[in-house]
Design an enzyme around this catalytic site. Structure first.
Site, PDB file in Angstrom:
ATOM      1  CE  LYS A   1      41.905  46.142  29.107  1.00  0.00           C
ATOM      2  NZ  LYS A   1      40.974  45.013  29.301  1.00  0.00           N
TER       3      LYS A   1
HETATM    4  P1  NAD Z   1      36.285  47.865  38.712  1.00  0.00           P
HETATM    5  O1  NAD Z   1      37.048  49.115  38.635  1.00  0.00           O
HETATM    6  O2  NAD Z   1      34.809  47.891  38.509  1.00  0.00           O
HETATM    7  O3  NAD Z   1      36.554  47.181  40.145  1.00  0.00           O
HETATM    8  C1  NAD Z   1      37.836  46.858  40.613  1.00  0.00           C
HETATM    9  C2  NAD Z   1      37.717  46.381  42.041  1.00  0.00           C
HETATM   10  O4  NAD Z   1      38.970  45.861  42.478  1.00  0.00           O
HETATM   11  C3  NAD Z   1      37.361  47.497  43.030  1.00  0.00           C
HETATM   12  O5  NAD Z   1      36.551  46.959  44.065  1.00  0.00           O
HETATM   13  C4  NAD Z   1      38.738  47.902  43.589  1.00  0.00           C
HETATM   14  O6  NAD Z   1      38.635  48.508  44.872  1.00  0.00           O
HETATM   15  C5  NAD Z   1      39.386  46.541  43.660  1.00  0.00           C
HETATM   16  N1  NAD Z   1      40.838  46.546  43.672  1.00  0.00           N
HETATM   17  C6  NAD Z   1      41.699  47.213  42.883  1.00  0.00           C
HETATM   18  N2  NAD Z   1      42.971  46.910  43.208  1.00  0.00           N
HETATM   19  C7  NAD Z   1      42.895  46.017  44.227  1.00  0.00           C
HETATM   20  C8  NAD Z   1      43.849  45.303  44.985  1.00  0.00           C
HETATM   21  N3  NAD Z   1      45.159  45.479  44.774  1.00  0.00           N
HETATM   22  N4  NAD Z   1      43.412  44.450  45.943  1.00  0.00           N
HETATM   23  C9  NAD Z   1      42.089  44.267  46.173  1.00  0.00           C
HETATM   24  N5  NAD Z   1      41.132  44.895  45.468  1.00  0.00           N
HETATM   25  C10 NAD Z   1      41.535  45.768  44.519  1.00  0.00           C
HETATM   26  O7  NAD Z   1      36.990  46.845  37.698  1.00  0.00           O
HETATM   27  P2  NAD Z   1      36.346  45.587  36.975  1.00  0.00           P
HETATM   28  O8  NAD Z   1      35.739  46.023  35.702  1.00  0.00           O
HETATM   29  O9  NAD Z   1      35.543  44.794  37.958  1.00  0.00           O
HETATM   30  O10 NAD Z   1      37.670  44.773  36.584  1.00  0.00           O
HETATM   31  C11 NAD Z   1      38.321  43.928  37.514  1.00  0.00           C
HETATM   32  C12 NAD Z   1      39.266  43.014  36.763  1.00  0.00           C
HETATM   33  O11 NAD Z   1      38.517  42.224  35.836  1.00  0.00           O
HETATM   34  C13 NAD Z   1      40.357  43.709  35.942  1.00  0.00           C
HETATM   35  O12 NAD Z   1      41.516  42.902  35.947  1.00  0.00           O
HETATM   36  C14 NAD Z   1      39.751  43.739  34.552  1.00  0.00           C
HETATM   37  O13 NAD Z   1      40.736  43.837  33.541  1.00  0.00           O
HETATM   38  C15 NAD Z   1      39.052  42.401  34.525  1.00  0.00           C
HETATM   39  N6  NAD Z   1      37.977  42.291  33.542  1.00  0.00           N
HETATM   40  C16 NAD Z   1      36.924  43.162  33.537  1.00  0.00           C
HETATM   41  C17 NAD Z   1      35.901  42.990  32.606  1.00  0.00           C
HETATM   42  C18 NAD Z   1      34.677  43.862  32.599  1.00  0.00           C
HETATM   43  O14 NAD Z   1      33.736  43.553  31.862  1.00  0.00           O
HETATM   44  N7  NAD Z   1      34.593  44.912  33.394  1.00  0.00           N
HETATM   45  C19 NAD Z   1      35.967  41.956  31.671  1.00  0.00           C
HETATM   46  C20 NAD Z   1      37.063  41.075  31.708  1.00  0.00           C
HETATM   47  C21 NAD Z   1      38.045  41.252  32.668  1.00  0.00           C
END
Ligand code: NAD
Length: 416
Positions: free
Chosen positions: A104
Site C-alpha cells: 500500500k
Molecule cells: P474515493 O476517494 O473515490 O471516495 C471516497 C468517498 O468517501 C468520497 O465520497 C468521500 O467524500 C467519502 N468520505 C471520506 N471520508 C468520509 C467520512 N468520514 N464519512 C463519509 N464519507 C466519507 O475512494 P474509494 O476508492 O471509493 O475508496 C473508498 C474505500 O474503499 C476506502 O476504504 C478504500 O480503501 C476502499 N477500497 C477501494 C478500492 C478501489 O478500487 N478504489 C478497492 C478496495 C477497497
C-alpha cells in the site's frame, strides 16, 4: 485505537486458531511488514512554491507474489495506516486467489484542495521518488481513496519517462486508462464485486436484493458504483453520504441524478428530492444492507449496538473495529468482511496485470463474467468454512487467507 492496532488484533484472533497448524514464528513472520518506507516529496506547485509532502510505501508480504495495493491520498494518512492497509491486502489477495502479496502507499495531502495541475505534479513526484520501490515483480500500485484512473496514467507515464522509454514493459500500475493498457471494467470492479457478494449472501439467507433497502456511506469510486449497481439489482438506496454530509430519500435516491449533481457541485448535499440528515445517524437507519464505502473505523463499540441494518457489506477497508465486530456478531448482524467484499478491484487488477504481460486486450464482458464468478465462488468458500467451523465470516475469510500465506512461506523455505 489505530487502524494498525485493529488490523493486528484481527490477525492475532485468527493466528490463535492456527497455532496447531503453523509454528508461532511463521505466524509472527507473516504478521510483520517486510519494509516500511517513508519518502519526502517536494513538488514545485503552480503558485511557484515548493511544498514538502510526506509519502509512505509498505511492502507487507510477498510470499505469494509482488505486493499489490492502492495509493491513498488523504490529509491524515499515516505510515501505520499504510501498514494496516498493506496487511489487509496480503489477506485479500490470498483469499481471492491472485498471485500477489500485500502492499500500500499513502500520500499526505488533501486532493480536494489541489488543482488538477498540482495533483498531477504531486503524483508525478511520488512516482519519481518511489520508482525504486515500484516494479511488476516488486510492488504494483492502483487507485485508492483520493486517487483515480487519471493518476495511475500519470504514474505509468512518469515511470516510462524515468526509464527513458516510450512505455513500460510489464505492469507497473493497475487501474490506469484503457488506452494506456488498462482493462475495461476495472473502475467499477470493486463496487460490482461488493454487490455480487451482497446478492450471494442475501440469497444464502433466503432473501433478495430486489426491493431491499440500502444505505451507502461514501460516494467515490466504490460507493457510487455500489449504489448504482444496487439500484440496477432492484434495491432502493434510501441514504448516501460523503465527507461533507448525508442525504436521505425514503422512496429511494435517484443515483443517476446524484452522480450528475456530484459532478456539478462536488458533494451529495443539495440533491433535489432528498433531505439532509446527520451522517452519524445515517449509519443507524433501519435497512437491509449498510455499505460503509469510505474511511476506516466507522462502526465502533459506540454505535454498533444501535446499527439497525440486517447486513453490513464492507466496501471500505477496515470500517468495523474488532469490538464492533463482536457486538454485531452477537446481535446476529451478517458482516461481509472487507477482504472478501471489496476484493473485486484487486481481482480485476490481476486480469489487467496478466493482460499487460500477454499483450492481449480482454473484453469488458469477459472481465465482468470472471469477476462475478470469482466473487460468488469465494463467498461460498468463506460461508462453507464459517459454517463447518462455527466461525464468523470474517474469521473464516481470514483463516483461509492466513493459511494460504503461511503455506507459501513454508513452501518457499525459511532461508534467504
Ligand atoms: P474515493 O476517494 O473515490 O471516495 C471516497 C468517498 O468517501 C468520497 O465520497 C468521500 O467524500 C467519502 N468520505 C471520506 N471520508 C468520509 C467520512 N468520514 N464519512 C463519509 N464519507 C466519507 O475512494 P474509494 O476508492 O471509493 O475508496 C473508498 C474505500 O474503499 C476506502 O476504504 C478504500 O480503501 C476502499 N477500497 C477501494 C478500492 C478501489 O478500487 N478504489 C478497492 C478496495 C477497497
Amino acid at each position: 485505537m489505530s487502524m494498525l492496532t485493529h488490523a493486528e488484533a484481527q490477525f492475532d484472533r485468527v493466528a490463535s486458531l492456527l497455532r496447531d497448524d503453523f509454528p508461532p514464528e511463521i505466524l509472527d513472520k507473516i504478521k510483520m511488514p517486510r519494509e516500511r518506507i517513508e519518502l519526502r516529496l517536494a513538488p514545485l506547485l503552480s503558485n511557484g512554491h515548493v511544498r514538502v509532502v510526506r509519502a509512505f510505501i509498505v511492502h507487507h508480504n510477498s510470499a505469494l507474489g509482488p505486493c499489490k495495493g492502492g495509493v491513498r491520498m488523504t490529509p491524515d494518512v499515516t505510515l501505520d495506516d499504510v501498514q494496516a492497509l498493506a496487511m489487509e491486502m496480503t489477506w485479500k489477495c490470498a483469499l481471492i486467489g491472485v498471485p500477489f502479496g500485500g502492499g500500500k502507499s499513502g500520500i499526505v495531502a488533501s486532493p480536494e484542495t489541489l488543482s488538477a495541475h498540482d495533483k498531477e505534479v504531486l503524483i508525478r513526484s511520488f512516482a519519481r521518488n518511489a520508482s525504486r520501490h515500484i516494479h511488476p515483480l516488486l510492488y504494483v500500485p492502483a487507485p485508492d481513496m483520493g486517487t483515480n484512473e487519471r493518476d495511475m496514467g500519470h504514474i505509468k507515464d512518469a515511470i516510462s519517462y524515468s526509464l527513458g522509454q516510450a512505455t513500460t514493459q510489464g505492469c507497473y500500475v493497475t487501474g490506469k486508462p484503457v488506452i494506456l493498457g488498462g482493462i475495461p471494467g476495472r473502475r467499477e470492479a470493486t463496487g460490482r464485486g461488493v454487490v455480487r457478494v451482497i446478492a450471494a449472501a442475501m440469497e444464502a439467507e433466503g432473501r433478495s436484493l430486489s426491493g431491499a433497502k440500502a444505505v451507502v456511506q461514501g460516494f467515490g469510486n466504490v460507493g457510487a458504483v455500489t449504489a448504482q449497481m444496487l439500484v440496477e439489482a432492484g434495491a432502493r438506496v434510501i441514504a448516501i453520504s460523503d465527507i461533507h454530509g448525508a442525504i436521505e430519500a425514503p422512496g429511494g435516491i435517484d443515483v443517476g441524478a446524484l452522480t450528475a449533481h456530484v459532478a456539478a457541485t462536488g458533494r451529495v448535499s443539495g440533491l433535489a428530492g432528498a433531505r439532509a440528515i446527520d451522517p452519524a445517524a445515517m449509519l443507524t437507519l433501519p435497512c437491509d444492507v449498510l455499505v460503509p464505502a469510505a474511511a476506516g473505523g466507522q462502526i465502533t463499540a459506540a454505535n454498533a449496538g444501535a446499527v439497525r441494518a440486517k447486513m453490513i457489506a464492507e466496501g471500505a477497508n477496515g470500517p468495523t473495529t474488532p469490538e464492533a465486530d463482536d457486538i454485531l456478531n452477537a446481535r446476529g448482524v451478517t458482516v461481509l468482511p472487507d477482504i472478501l467484499c471489496n476484493a473485486g478491484g484487486v481481482f480485476v487488477s490481476y486480469l489487467e496485470y496478466t493482460q499487460e504481460t500477454q499483450k492481449e486486450q480482454m473484453t469488458r464482458e469477459d472481465v465482468l463474467r470472471w469477476l462475478s464468478q470469482r466473487m460468488t465462488e469465494r463467498y461460498q468458500r468463506v460461508r462453507e468454512t464459517a459454517s463447518a467451523r462455527s466461525l464468523s465470516l470474517r474469521q473464516a475469510a481470514m483463516t483461509i487467507a492466513v493459511r494460504e500465506v503461511a503455506a507459501a512461506v513454508m513452501a518457499r523455505g525459511l532461508l534467504p
